[in-house]
Write a protein that holds these residues in place. Sequence first.
Motif, PDB file in Angstrom:
ATOM      1  N   LEU A 111       0.840  -1.194   0.000  1.00 35.15           N
ATOM      2  CA  LEU A 111       0.000   0.000   0.000  1.00 35.15           C
ATOM      3  C   LEU A 111       0.872   1.239   0.000  1.00 35.15           C
ATOM      4  O   LEU A 111       1.835   1.329   0.763  1.00 35.15           O
ATOM      5  N   ARG A 112       0.520   2.188  -0.864  1.00 30.65           N
ATOM      6  CA  ARG A 112       1.123   3.516  -0.825  1.00 30.65           C
ATOM      7  C   ARG A 112      -0.006   4.526  -0.807  1.00 30.65           C
ATOM      8  O   ARG A 112      -0.892   4.498  -1.657  1.00 30.65           O
ATOM      9  N   LEU A 113       0.056   5.426   0.166  1.00 31.59           N
ATOM     10  CA  LEU A 113      -1.040   6.356   0.393  1.00 31.59           C
ATOM     11  C   LEU A 113      -0.488   7.729   0.723  1.00 31.59           C
ATOM     12  O   LEU A 113       0.387   7.859   1.577  1.00 31.59           O
ATOM     13  N   ARG A 114      -0.986   8.740   0.032  1.00 28.17           N
ATOM     14  CA  ARG A 114      -0.645  10.130   0.331  1.00 28.17           C
ATOM     15  C   ARG A 114      -1.952  10.863   0.639  1.00 28.17           C
ATOM     16  O   ARG A 114      -2.898  10.827  -0.145  1.00 28.17           O
ATOM     17  N   LEU A 115      -2.011  11.506   1.804  1.00 27.61           N
ATOM     18  CA  LEU A 115      -3.207  12.200   2.256  1.00 27.61           C
ATOM     19  C   LEU A 115      -2.923  13.686   2.371  1.00 27.61           C
ATOM     20  O   LEU A 115      -1.918  14.090   2.959  1.00 27.61           O
ATOM     21  N   ASP A 116      -3.813  14.502   1.827  1.00 21.69           N
ATOM     22  CA  ASP A 116      -3.729  15.950   1.968  1.00 21.69           C
ATOM     23  C   ASP A 116      -4.645  16.366   3.119  1.00 21.69           C
ATOM     24  O   ASP A 116      -5.843  16.044   3.105  1.00 21.69           O
ATOM     25  N   ILE A 117      -4.084  17.081   4.095  1.00 18.32           N
ATOM     26  CA  ILE A 117      -4.830  17.444   5.303  1.00 18.32           C
ATOM     27  C   ILE A 117      -5.270  18.897   5.212  1.00 18.32           C
ATOM     28  O   ILE A 117      -4.468  19.794   4.953  1.00 18.32           O
ATOM     29  N   GLY A 118      -6.560  19.117   5.452  1.00 15.29           N
ATOM     30  CA  GLY A 118      -7.130  20.450   5.393  1.00 15.29           C
ATOM     31  C   GLY A 118      -7.355  21.039   6.773  1.00 15.29           C
ATOM     32  O   GLY A 118      -6.756  20.605   7.765  1.00 15.29           O
ATOM     33  N   PRO A 119      -8.243  22.009   6.861  1.00 15.42           N
ATOM     34  CA  PRO A 119      -8.475  22.716   8.127  1.00 15.42           C
ATOM     35  C   PRO A 119      -9.307  21.910   9.114  1.00 15.42           C
ATOM     36  O   PRO A 119      -9.850  20.849   8.781  1.00 15.42           O
ATOM     37  N   VAL A 120      -9.394  22.426  10.325  1.00 18.42           N
ATOM     38  CA  VAL A 120     -10.262  21.840  11.344  1.00 18.42           C
ATOM     39  C   VAL A 120     -11.698  21.881  10.833  1.00 18.42           C
ATOM     40  O   VAL A 120     -12.167  22.888  10.296  1.00 18.42           O
ATOM     41  N   SER A 121     -12.410  20.773  10.987  1.00 17.91           N
ATOM     42  CA  SER A 121     -13.777  20.669  10.492  1.00 17.91           C
ATOM     43  C   SER A 121     -14.777  21.260  11.484  1.00 17.91           C
ATOM     44  O   SER A 121     -14.417  21.622  12.619  1.00 17.91           O
ATOM     45  N   GLY A 122     -16.039  21.337  11.061  1.00 16.35           N
ATOM     46  CA  GLY A 122     -17.087  21.776  11.976  1.00 16.35           C
ATOM     47  C   GLY A 122     -17.173  20.866  13.187  1.00 16.35           C
ATOM     48  O   GLY A 122     -17.362  21.336  14.316  1.00 16.35           O
ATOM     49  N   LEU A 123     -17.044  19.554  12.962  1.00 21.36           N
ATOM     50  CA  LEU A 123     -17.020  18.611  14.081  1.00 21.36           C
ATOM     51  C   LEU A 123     -15.849  18.914  14.997  1.00 21.36           C
ATOM     52  O   LEU A 123     -15.984  18.874  16.227  1.00 21.36           O
ATOM     53  N   GLY A 124     -14.694  19.222  14.405  1.00 23.10           N
ATOM     54  CA  GLY A 124     -13.520  19.547  15.210  1.00 23.10           C
ATOM     55  C   GLY A 124     -13.732  20.767  16.076  1.00 23.10           C
ATOM     56  O   GLY A 124     -13.291  20.811  17.238  1.00 23.10           O
ATOM     57  N   MET A 125     -14.422  21.778  15.546  1.00 21.62           N
ATOM     58  CA  MET A 125     -14.744  22.973  16.327  1.00 21.62           C
ATOM     59  C   MET A 125     -15.614  22.614  17.518  1.00 21.62           C
ATOM     60  O   MET A 125     -15.417  23.114  18.636  1.00 21.62           O
ATOM     61  N   LEU A 126     -16.575  21.743  17.289  1.00 22.30           N
ATOM     62  CA  LEU A 126     -17.461  21.308  18.365  1.00 22.30           C
ATOM     63  C   LEU A 126     -16.695  20.536  19.432  1.00 22.30           C
ATOM     64  O   LEU A 126     -16.904  20.732  20.637  1.00 22.30           O
ATOM     65  N   LEU A 127     -15.790  19.672  18.992  1.00 28.31           N
ATOM     66  CA  LEU A 127     -15.022  18.861  19.933  1.00 28.31           C
ATOM     67  C   LEU A 127     -14.133  19.712  20.829  1.00 28.31           C
ATOM     68  O   LEU A 127     -13.865  19.353  21.972  1.00 28.31           O
ATOM     69  N   ARG A 128     -13.675  20.832  20.313  1.00 28.00           N
ATOM     70  CA  ARG A 128     -12.796  21.711  21.082  1.00 28.00           C
ATOM     71  C   ARG A 128     -13.496  22.297  22.313  1.00 28.00           C
ATOM     72  O   ARG A 128     -12.844  22.783  23.230  1.00 28.00           O
ATOM     73  N   LEU A 129     -14.822  22.261  22.325  1.00 24.63           N
ATOM     74  CA  LEU A 129     -15.572  22.832  23.449  1.00 24.63           C
ATOM     75  C   LEU A 129     -15.513  21.944  24.690  1.00 24.63           C
ATOM     76  O   LEU A 129     -15.816  22.396  25.794  1.00 24.63           O
ATOM     77  N   VAL A 130     -15.116  20.686  24.507  1.00 18.31           N
ATOM     78  CA  VAL A 130     -15.061  19.738  25.633  1.00 18.31           C
ATOM     79  C   VAL A 130     -13.606  19.585  26.067  1.00 18.31           C
ATOM     80  O   VAL A 130     -12.752  19.233  25.255  1.00 18.31           O
ATOM     81  N   PRO A 131     -13.269  19.838  27.344  1.00 17.66           N
ATOM     82  CA  PRO A 131     -11.891  19.668  27.815  1.00 17.66           C
ATOM     83  C   PRO A 131     -11.377  18.256  27.528  1.00 17.66           C
ATOM     84  O   PRO A 131     -12.106  17.273  27.719  1.00 17.66           O
ATOM     85  N   LYS A 132     -10.124  18.156  27.073  1.00 16.88           N
ATOM     86  CA  LYS A 132      -9.574  16.863  26.652  1.00 16.88           C
ATOM     87  C   LYS A 132      -9.625  15.825  27.767  1.00 16.88           C
ATOM     88  O   LYS A 132      -9.964  14.663  27.522  1.00 16.88           O
ATOM     89  N   ALA A 133      -9.290  16.214  28.994  1.00 19.20           N
ATOM     90  CA  ALA A 133      -9.278  15.255  30.101  1.00 19.20           C
ATOM     91  C   ALA A 133     -10.654  14.644  30.324  1.00 19.20           C
ATOM     92  O   ALA A 133     -10.784  13.488  30.730  1.00 19.20           O
ATOM     93  N   PHE A 134     -11.683  15.429  30.048  1.00 21.55           N
ATOM     94  CA  PHE A 134     -13.055  14.955  30.226  1.00 21.55           C
ATOM     95  C   PHE A 134     -13.524  14.178  28.997  1.00 21.55           C
ATOM     96  O   PHE A 134     -14.215  13.162  29.108  1.00 21.55           O
ATOM     97  N   ALA A 135     -13.122  14.639  27.810  1.00 22.08           N
ATOM     98  CA  ALA A 135     -13.597  14.068  26.551  1.00 22.08           C
ATOM     99  C   ALA A 135     -13.129  12.640  26.321  1.00 22.08           C
ATOM    100  O   ALA A 135     -13.692  11.932  25.479  1.00 22.08           O
ATOM    101  N   THR A 136     -12.101  12.192  27.031  1.00 19.85           N
ATOM    102  CA  THR A 136     -11.570  10.842  26.831  1.00 19.85           C
ATOM    103  C   THR A 136     -11.986   9.863  27.923  1.00 19.85           C
ATOM    104  O   THR A 136     -11.558   8.704  27.909  1.00 19.85           O
TER     105      THR A 136
END
Length: 220
Positions: A111-136
């Motif tokens: 397998l050879r795979l190249r991925l182009d990474i874009g900006p933080v998504s809408g879901l990512g913005m939502l996830l940022r509202l929850v503190p990491k220690a709590f979110a896991t």
Amino acid sequence: MHGPRRRPAYGVPVTDLRFEGRIVGVGTTSGTRLVVGMWARSPLGSFADVMVETGEGRRILLAPSREVADFIAGTYTFDEVRVLPVSWRKVDGGIAVTVGSTDSALGDDTLRLRLDIGPVSGLGMLLRLVPKAFATRPGWLGLINPVARLIVPGSATAGTAGGGRREYYGVTLARHITGLTAAFEGRDLGSLERLWPPVRFGFGSAPAAPTLVDVTTTIR
């Protein structure tokens, strides 16, 4: 290898195994769907693995060692398991993943795979509202699982992990995947597509929209 032990009210020890890293899920116009795990910290050390589901529905695990292969195959369901070198690296604007030989002159890579990474998504913005220690935390992830299934169809934050175990996905950030080039067993997989239908390795799939997530996975 084991995480902290606790004793619930009924007196049976509980062991948590935590895997911290990133997961990317993408579809391709060939119908092949790929889920790549890149784990910085885990009971098995630092490693990467790839789960492949072909357009015909064949589920294949590509793992870097027998220990990793046995653990993952005991947690998820596959039709075939292959032990091969799996590596990834950052490249300009994205990530490159290679399974098999890292020397292109040998021509025997799986397998050879190249991925182009874009900006933080809408879901990512939502996830940022929850503190990491709590979110896991498994308790929180079990509680929000029904809501997560509604917000991101096909995905889940809690479910079974085989052998009487439970698994919890604590996602803390999500970014868009904006493009890819990929070849599997010498065949071009085409261009980027939604990850649909959902992959069938475990109790939940990656989001249908091609996504890279930061995640802490806990197996209890």
